[in-house]
Design an enzyme around this catalytic site. Sequence first.
Site, PDB file in Angstrom:
ATOM      1  N   SER A  38       0.824  -1.217   0.000  1.00 17.66           N
ATOM      2  CA  SER A  38       0.000   0.000   0.000  1.00 17.66           C
ATOM      3  C   SER A  38       0.858   1.268   0.000  1.00 17.66           C
ATOM      4  CB  SER A  38      -0.913   0.015   1.225  1.00 17.66           C
ATOM      5  OG  SER A  38      -1.562   1.270   1.301  1.00 17.66           O
ATOM      6  N   THR A  91      -9.008  -1.690   2.664  1.00 23.09           N
ATOM      7  CA  THR A  91      -8.772  -2.233   1.332  1.00 23.09           C
ATOM      8  C   THR A  91      -9.005  -3.737   1.397  1.00 23.09           C
ATOM      9  OG1 THR A  91      -7.246  -2.239  -0.528  1.00 23.09           O
ATOM     10  CG2 THR A  91      -6.228  -2.293   1.639  1.00 23.09           C
ATOM     11  N   LYS A  95     -13.522  -4.207   2.601  1.00 21.36           N
ATOM     12  CA  LYS A  95     -14.523  -3.187   2.267  1.00 21.36           C
ATOM     13  C   LYS A  95     -15.959  -3.680   2.464  1.00 21.36           C
ATOM     14  CE  LYS A  95     -11.610  -0.986  -1.240  1.00 21.36           C
ATOM     15  NZ  LYS A  95     -11.543  -0.389  -2.566  1.00 21.36           N
ATOM     16  N   ASN A 116     -14.942   2.119   2.176  1.00 18.92           N
ATOM     17  CA  ASN A 116     -13.469   2.154   2.129  1.00 18.92           C
ATOM     18  C   ASN A 116     -12.899   3.208   3.075  1.00 18.92           C
ATOM     19  OD1 ASN A 116     -13.981   4.565   0.762  1.00 18.92           O
ATOM     20  ND2 ASN A 116     -12.291   4.284  -0.661  1.00 18.92           N
ATOM     21  N   ASP A 131     -14.461   5.565  -3.399  1.00 24.88           N
ATOM     22  CA  ASP A 131     -13.911   5.025  -4.655  1.00 24.88           C
ATOM     23  C   ASP A 131     -14.628   5.589  -5.881  1.00 24.88           C
ATOM     24  OD1 ASP A 131     -11.859   3.461  -3.645  1.00 24.88           O
ATOM     25  OD2 ASP A 131     -13.093   1.668  -3.452  1.00 24.88           O
ATOM     26  N   ALA A 158     -17.116  -7.543 -12.470  1.00 22.56           N
ATOM     27  CA  ALA A 158     -18.338  -7.642 -11.670  1.00 22.56           C
ATOM     28  C   ALA A 158     -17.996  -7.862 -10.203  1.00 22.56           C
ATOM     29  CB  ALA A 158     -19.203  -8.785 -12.192  1.00 22.56           C
ATOM     30  N   GLY A 160     -16.012  -6.176  -6.514  1.00 21.12           N
ATOM     31  CA  GLY A 160     -16.291  -5.019  -5.654  1.00 21.12           C
ATOM     32  C   GLY A 160     -16.043  -3.686  -6.346  1.00 21.12           C
ATOM     33  N   ALA A 161     -14.938  -3.582  -7.081  1.00 15.78           N
ATOM     34  CA  ALA A 161     -14.618  -2.304  -7.728  1.00 15.78           C
ATOM     35  C   ALA A 161     -15.633  -1.988  -8.827  1.00 15.78           C
ATOM     36  CB  ALA A 161     -13.209  -2.358  -8.316  1.00 15.78           C
ATOM     37  N   THR A 183     -17.254 -14.204 -15.963  1.00 15.19           N
ATOM     38  CA  THR A 183     -18.235 -15.163 -15.436  1.00 15.19           C
ATOM     39  C   THR A 183     -19.634 -14.556 -15.519  1.00 15.19           C
ATOM     40  OG1 THR A 183     -16.530 -15.952 -13.926  1.00 15.19           O
ATOM     41  CG2 THR A 183     -18.799 -16.612 -13.423  1.00 15.19           C
ATOM     42  N   TYR A 253      -3.098   0.287 -11.401  1.00 16.42           N
ATOM     43  CA  TYR A 253      -2.024   1.288 -11.522  1.00 16.42           C
ATOM     44  C   TYR A 253      -0.643   0.682 -11.296  1.00 16.42           C
ATOM     45  CZ  TYR A 253      -2.645   1.283  -6.472  1.00 16.42           C
ATOM     46  OH  TYR A 253      -2.777   0.887  -5.170  1.00 16.42           O
TER      47      TYR A 253
HETATM   48  P1  NDP Z   1     -12.583  -8.612  -7.202  1.00 18.03           P
HETATM   49  O1  NDP Z   1     -11.727  -9.787  -6.873  1.00 18.03           O
HETATM   50  O2  NDP Z   1     -13.773  -8.298  -6.377  1.00 18.03           O
HETATM   51  O3  NDP Z   1     -13.102  -8.792  -8.738  1.00 18.03           O
HETATM   52  C1  NDP Z   1     -12.230  -9.211  -9.741  1.00 18.03           C
HETATM   53  C2  NDP Z   1     -12.898  -9.065 -11.103  1.00 18.03           C
HETATM   54  O4  NDP Z   1     -11.895  -9.300 -12.097  1.00 18.03           O
HETATM   55  C3  NDP Z   1     -14.019 -10.034 -11.386  1.00 18.03           C
HETATM   56  O5  NDP Z   1     -14.978  -9.432 -12.207  1.00 18.03           O
HETATM   57  C4  NDP Z   1     -13.292 -11.164 -12.135  1.00 18.03           C
HETATM   58  O6  NDP Z   1     -14.148 -11.880 -13.008  1.00 18.03           O
HETATM   59  C5  NDP Z   1     -12.333 -10.363 -12.955  1.00 18.03           C
HETATM   60  N1  NDP Z   1     -11.156 -11.098 -13.383  1.00 18.03           N
HETATM   61  C6  NDP Z   1     -10.157 -11.582 -12.612  1.00 18.03           C
HETATM   62  N2  NDP Z   1      -9.210 -12.173 -13.359  1.00 18.03           N
HETATM   63  C7  NDP Z   1      -9.622 -12.064 -14.655  1.00 18.03           C
HETATM   64  C8  NDP Z   1      -9.068 -12.492 -15.905  1.00 18.03           C
HETATM   65  N3  NDP Z   1      -7.909 -13.144 -15.965  1.00 18.03           N
HETATM   66  N4  NDP Z   1      -9.754 -12.192 -17.035  1.00 18.03           N
HETATM   67  C9  NDP Z   1     -10.928 -11.531 -16.989  1.00 18.03           C
HETATM   68  N5  NDP Z   1     -11.506 -11.120 -15.825  1.00 18.03           N
HETATM   69  C10 NDP Z   1     -10.857 -11.379 -14.675  1.00 18.03           C
HETATM   70  O7  NDP Z   1     -11.570  -7.370  -7.275  1.00 18.03           O
HETATM   71  P2  NDP Z   1     -11.921  -5.828  -7.091  1.00 18.03           P
HETATM   72  O8  NDP Z   1     -13.208  -5.586  -7.768  1.00 18.03           O
HETATM   73  O9  NDP Z   1     -11.784  -5.444  -5.679  1.00 18.03           O
HETATM   74  O10 NDP Z   1     -10.698  -5.131  -7.880  1.00 18.03           O
HETATM   75  C11 NDP Z   1     -10.623  -5.194  -9.294  1.00 18.03           C
HETATM   76  C12 NDP Z   1      -9.444  -4.377  -9.765  1.00 18.03           C
HETATM   77  O11 NDP Z   1      -9.635  -2.992  -9.486  1.00 18.03           O
HETATM   78  C13 NDP Z   1      -8.116  -4.759  -9.093  1.00 18.03           C
HETATM   79  O12 NDP Z   1      -7.127  -4.790 -10.073  1.00 18.03           O
HETATM   80  C14 NDP Z   1      -7.869  -3.627  -8.114  1.00 18.03           C
HETATM   81  O13 NDP Z   1      -6.494  -3.429  -7.902  1.00 18.03           O
HETATM   82  C15 NDP Z   1      -8.477  -2.448  -8.874  1.00 18.03           C
HETATM   83  N6  NDP Z   1      -8.886  -1.346  -7.981  1.00 18.03           N
HETATM   84  C16 NDP Z   1      -8.276  -0.123  -8.140  1.00 18.03           C
HETATM   85  C17 NDP Z   1      -8.626   0.945  -7.341  1.00 18.03           C
HETATM   86  C18 NDP Z   1      -7.945   2.256  -7.536  1.00 18.03           C
HETATM   87  O14 NDP Z   1      -8.070   3.123  -6.654  1.00 18.03           O
HETATM   88  N7  NDP Z   1      -7.282   2.484  -8.635  1.00 18.03           N
HETATM   89  C19 NDP Z   1      -9.646   0.810  -6.287  1.00 18.03           C
HETATM   90  C20 NDP Z   1     -10.247  -0.505  -6.215  1.00 18.03           C
HETATM   91  C21 NDP Z   1      -9.852  -1.544  -7.033  1.00 18.03           C
HETATM   92  P3  NDP Z   1     -14.942 -13.201 -12.539  1.00 18.03           P
HETATM   93  O15 NDP Z   1     -16.251 -12.727 -11.981  1.00 18.03           O
HETATM   94  O16 NDP Z   1     -15.077 -13.947 -13.803  1.00 18.03           O
HETATM   95  O17 NDP Z   1     -14.084 -13.908 -11.529  1.00 18.03           O
END
Ligand code: NDP
Length: 310
Positions: A38, A91, A95, A116, A131, A158, A160-161, A183, A253
């Site tokens: 972080s 984080t 969350k 958050n 966020d 789909a 949390g973000a 998915t 990032y």
């Molecule tokens: P989650 O684990 O809740 O969700 C992950 C998502 O990514 C799901 O939709 C999953 O799909 C999909 N996914 C994972 N791997 C793959 C792949 N190889 N190909 C296609 N889809 C994939 O994570 P979060 O929602 O918490 O975070 C998502 C991203 O956002 C992270 O990279 C995180 O670092 C970033 N983020 C950035 C922030 C910022 O301030 N810049 C703030 C919050 C998050 P499936 O449903 O199929 O598993």
Amino acid sequence: MHSSRSDSEKDVFTLADLSGWPQDRTWLAVLGHPIHHSISPAMHNAALVTMAKSDPRFSTWRYVRFDVPPEELPEALKRLHALKFLGLNLTLPHKVLAFDRVWRVDTAAQPIGAVNTLRWSPEGWEGFNTDGHGLATALQEDLRAGDLQNAAIVLLGAGGAARGAAVEMLQRGCASLWIANRTTANRDALLDSVRPLATRSTLHGFDPQRPPADLPTGAWVINATSAGLRPTDPAPIDLRLLRKPAGVYDMIYNPPQTPLLAQAASLGLPSTNGLSMLVHQGARALGIWSGASVPVKEMRRAAEASLKRD
Ligand code: NDP
């Protein structure tokens, strides 16, 4: 003992460090698991140094990070409240877990089901979600996306973000929101849960391998998947399958360049990574805790410097 150690942004604390925690400062912290990556302490402490120049009150404020596994979150929230930590950021994976454990949740954060940012109050923690503000401000500043009302949004993911992004875009009255996810069941669950917010927007789901023909041109593409965190990850969508987007925002990032951003650049599309979202969600949180104006540029500078050091 802790005062000197806590001044270092390299430190990662645990609940075991809380006994005898010094009361000579106003404490802020980020809780996560893992948390060593972080850059929030660097970002917030840099802002506080600047803020202290105009208001000495901030010279005693410090932001630190705690490694808190999910099973320890209830205990952490209780003990940090008893110690009167003024504010917490949460984080992964906290969350959603914290949402039902705080005293009160800000109205705007209710439909997200995740918080958050927590602010101390005598009754308990008040929960916020900054966020969405971070994302919208980043789109406006980095990609000149305007107020996003009447915009077409293609949202990838789909989790949390993505949920936070979907709520923000619908609350802002985007014209249409198109959600694609690897998915299908997760995508459909997200569509169902945000449907009540789609009062001014049309809502659609699609398979990222087969974008629909009626997808509008000029959409803003937002990657809220974690595809791109690892160098071997595929891009979450082939941008050539979309009708010419207005621009591409990748929430990732670190690394700063993902396969999706590389493809956007090769197609000549405006694009940017998730650093400004991180900065703006942090700036909003610091504003909530301090009630003061926050030096966003300083936070960005510190965040960039911290990433370069990694
Ligand atoms: P989650 O684990 O809740 O969700 C992950 C998502 O990514 C799901 O939709 C999953 O799909 C999909 N996914 C994972 N791997 C793959 C792949 N190889 N190909 C296609 N889809 C994939 O994570 P979060 O929602 O918490 O975070 C998502 C991203 O956002 C992270 O990279 C995180 O670092 C970033 N983020 C950035 C922030 C910022 O301030 N810049 C703030 C919050 C998050 P499936 O449903 O199929 O598993």
